[in-house]
Write a protein that holds these residues in place. Sequence first.
Motif, PDB file in Angstrom:
ATOM      1  N   HIS A 241      -1.949  14.995  11.431  1.00  0.00           N
ATOM      2  CA  HIS A 241      -2.436  14.291  11.777  1.00  0.00           C
ATOM      3  C   HIS A 241      -2.101  15.671  13.144  1.00  0.00           C
ATOM      4  CE1 HIS A 241      -3.827  10.355  10.001  1.00  0.00           C
ATOM      5  NE2 HIS A 241      -4.424  11.686   9.659  1.00  0.00           N
ATOM      6  N   LYS A 242      -0.441  15.477  13.674  1.00  0.00           N
ATOM      7  CA  LYS A 242      -0.759  16.516  14.174  1.00  0.00           C
ATOM      8  C   LYS A 242      -0.247  18.029  14.209  1.00  0.00           C
ATOM      9  CE  LYS A 242       3.430  14.023  15.091  1.00  0.00           C
ATOM     10  NZ  LYS A 242       5.006  12.875  15.030  1.00  0.00           N
ATOM     11  N   LEU A 243      -0.921  18.249  12.896  1.00  0.00           N
ATOM     12  CA  LEU A 243      -1.151  19.851  12.970  1.00  0.00           C
ATOM     13  C   LEU A 243      -2.365  20.135  12.854  1.00  0.00           C
ATOM     14  CD1 LEU A 243       2.067  21.002  10.555  1.00  0.00           C
ATOM     15  CD2 LEU A 243       1.817  21.078  13.106  1.00  0.00           C
ATOM     16  N   GLY A 244      -3.464  18.902  13.138  1.00  0.00           N
ATOM     17  CA  GLY A 244      -5.169  19.416  12.970  1.00  0.00           C
ATOM     18  C   GLY A 244      -5.495  18.995  12.290  1.00  0.00           C
ATOM     19  N   MET A 245      -4.709  18.059  11.330  1.00  0.00           N
ATOM     20  CA  MET A 245      -5.738  18.149  10.146  1.00  0.00           C
ATOM     21  C   MET A 245      -6.577  16.738  10.137  1.00  0.00           C
ATOM     22  SD  MET A 245      -4.410  20.515   6.971  1.00  0.00           S
ATOM     23  CE  MET A 245      -2.459  19.201   6.652  1.00  0.00           C
ATOM     24  N   TYR A 246      -7.673  16.458   9.327  1.00  0.00           N
ATOM     25  CA  TYR A 246      -8.199  15.321   8.739  1.00  0.00           C
ATOM     26  C   TYR A 246      -7.966  15.237   7.373  1.00  0.00           C
ATOM     27  CZ  TYR A 246     -10.920  15.356  13.451  1.00  0.00           C
ATOM     28  OH  TYR A 246     -11.685  15.547  14.485  1.00  0.00           O
ATOM     29  N   THR A 247      -7.781  13.689   7.265  1.00  0.00           N
ATOM     30  CA  THR A 247      -7.436  13.080   5.918  1.00  0.00           C
ATOM     31  C   THR A 247      -8.191  11.851   5.605  1.00  0.00           C
ATOM     32  OG1 THR A 247      -6.158  11.530   6.877  1.00  0.00           O
ATOM     33  CG2 THR A 247      -4.971  13.797   7.141  1.00  0.00           C
ATOM     34  N   SER A 248      -8.151  11.468   5.245  1.00  0.00           N
ATOM     35  CA  SER A 248      -8.882  10.008   4.600  1.00  0.00           C
ATOM     36  C   SER A 248      -7.461   9.192   4.108  1.00  0.00           C
ATOM     37  CB  SER A 248      -9.560  10.339   3.208  1.00  0.00           C
ATOM     38  OG  SER A 248      -8.319  10.754   1.821  1.00  0.00           O
ATOM     39  N   GLY A 249      -8.087   7.686   4.026  1.00  0.00           N
ATOM     40  CA  GLY A 249      -7.378   6.361   3.666  1.00  0.00           C
ATOM     41  C   GLY A 249      -8.156   5.932   2.482  1.00  0.00           C
ATOM     42  N   THR A 250      -6.779   5.416   2.367  1.00  0.00           N
ATOM     43  CA  THR A 250      -7.230   4.853   0.506  1.00  0.00           C
ATOM     44  C   THR A 250      -6.374   3.575   0.124  1.00  0.00           C
ATOM     45  OG1 THR A 250      -5.485   5.785  -1.228  1.00  0.00           O
ATOM     46  CG2 THR A 250      -7.804   7.060  -0.209  1.00  0.00           C
ATOM     47  N   MET A 251      -7.396   2.556  -0.642  1.00  0.00           N
ATOM     48  CA  MET A 251      -6.671   1.799  -1.159  1.00  0.00           C
ATOM     49  C   MET A 251      -7.547   1.819  -2.675  1.00  0.00           C
ATOM     50  SD  MET A 251      -6.443  -2.601   0.786  1.00  0.00           S
ATOM     51  CE  MET A 251      -8.334  -2.495   0.673  1.00  0.00           C
ATOM     52  N   MET A 252      -6.070   1.023  -3.348  1.00  0.00           N
ATOM     53  CA  MET A 252      -7.289   0.473  -4.703  1.00  0.00           C
ATOM     54  C   MET A 252      -6.686  -0.985  -5.306  1.00  0.00           C
ATOM     55  SD  MET A 252      -5.445  -0.264  -8.055  1.00  0.00           S
ATOM     56  CE  MET A 252      -3.801   1.239  -7.756  1.00  0.00           C
ATOM     57  N   PHE A 253      -6.915  -2.095  -5.187  1.00  0.00           N
ATOM     58  CA  PHE A 253      -7.142  -3.377  -5.121  1.00  0.00           C
ATOM     59  C   PHE A 253      -7.517  -3.506  -6.516  1.00  0.00           C
ATOM     60  CE2 PHE A 253     -11.410  -2.691  -3.239  1.00  0.00           C
ATOM     61  CZ  PHE A 253     -11.833  -3.798  -4.209  1.00  0.00           C
ATOM     62  N   GLY A 254      -7.171  -5.218  -6.805  1.00  0.00           N
ATOM     63  CA  GLY A 254      -7.531  -6.041  -7.880  1.00  0.00           C
ATOM     64  C   GLY A 254      -6.563  -5.672  -8.615  1.00  0.00           C
ATOM     65  N   HIS A 255      -5.769  -6.389  -8.773  1.00  0.00           N
ATOM     66  CA  HIS A 255      -4.168  -6.426  -9.538  1.00  0.00           C
ATOM     67  C   HIS A 255      -3.368  -7.624  -9.319  1.00  0.00           C
ATOM     68  CE1 HIS A 255      -2.261  -2.982  -6.851  1.00  0.00           C
ATOM     69  NE2 HIS A 255      -3.542  -2.589  -6.837  1.00  0.00           N
TER      70      HIS A 255
END
Length: 491
Positions: A241-255
Amino acid sequence: MLRPSTSSDSKRLADELNLEAVVAGDARLSPEDALRLYHEAPLHDLGRWASAICDRIHGSGPDAKRTYVIDRNINYTNVCSASCTFCAFFRKEGDDDAYVLTKEQLHDKVRELVKIGGTQVLLQGGMHPNLGVDFYVELLQGLKNEFPGVHIHGFSPPEFVEFVAVYDLDGFPKTDPKKSHELPREVWLAKLEAIMRLLMDAGLDSLPGGGGEIFVPHVRRKIGLGKASAEQWLDVMETAHKLGMYTSGTMMFGHIEGAADRIMHMNSIRTRQDRAIEQGYPGKYISFISWPFQRENTPLGHLPDFDLASEEPFPGDVLAEAVMRGEVDPSDKAACGVAAPRAGKVVRLAGASEYLRTQAISRIFFDNIHSIGSSWVTMGPRIGELGLYYGANDMGSVMMEENVVSAAGTTYCLSEEVLCHLIRDAGFTPAQRDNRYDFLAVHDGPDAPDRKVEDWSTQRAKALHIENQPAEVAPGDEGKNATIPLTVDGK
């Protein structure tokens, strides 16, 4: 305006949690409020509230756009130094089916993507301990030289953590694989930034959110052996983010996790997003996608199922709520064992309703993230479509290739025509997007991909490319076992 709740209990809950203001964007849920909402709200009310927020952000009615992207998920290697118990994809060096794609193989895949109108490649691999920095620089430069218009969405945070560990980079020390945490923090961050700048200069455009799983240490240490810690994962994204890139957040659940663990995971991302916005970073999280654990062919999947008919609470919930209340140090293994002796020893899988509940909570909770993705890849086309009524505005990718989830037994595959049909069938206008969710094509006319289909039976099965086919598969039969019959409008 929030429509009236369908029951007196829902109305009371909405009033107590100030949901009308939350839906309007004038208030936010605390983690404790989100957990209460998770446990107490009827599923249809969660969908109604999440949809109201999605409509406010992305529009409502048949003219409102719901999106998809044409990309290809390319796993350049399946060699990995980690041993995640939920993963059926990774191999160790020397295994008969371990691989690293050649330049020619990689370019052939991207060429196929471009041929169908693709605009983005999702480039991820295992955490290979013996690929040097030159391998990645040459990989990126080769792709950008050959396909300058293709957006490279590549290298998840755990990969960057291993880059810091094993890269030979002038001016910086290195460690053994899985040991980058032994570097002083300021050295670790400086080397991370130097590596990221190097790869950006070579052609990297943005970062995917792979490897998020569940952040809390009492879960992560049991399912992500040798993988980046939560703090490392979040630091990689903050550096991007500091360097200007966009990212995605994720979550793997159900365990093995509890519901409170999911909320705490979301809160870690929301807090870092707050900081990115407050500091004016040129990049940020643009999306959040969650999906249920797929148990087939995984060590974690061999754990016994929790008896849902039992009067006992799920052990993961017991531990998670004790941690959320501050009663247990999640880094203290002994204390966690005392608080919930069976935590981590039984799994509670997530079906369709649990998935929709979790997705709806994510839309209501993330007041600072633009897009919520519907995970039809794991849940199937029709639940993916239903997700558009539980807070999602994006249907993800036309899935040409997928190797990680498919290794655990899930191999749904849809064409652009079917994705457009599902979006329109839900009451919206389908639109192809880019990585920043800007529209590339709005399909509101007669030449839309789905409106040109005369015989839907031609769309009923598609071959999903899986990189490591068994040796006995005959030429021309690749993907035969990965096709899923798809019914559209009952046809």
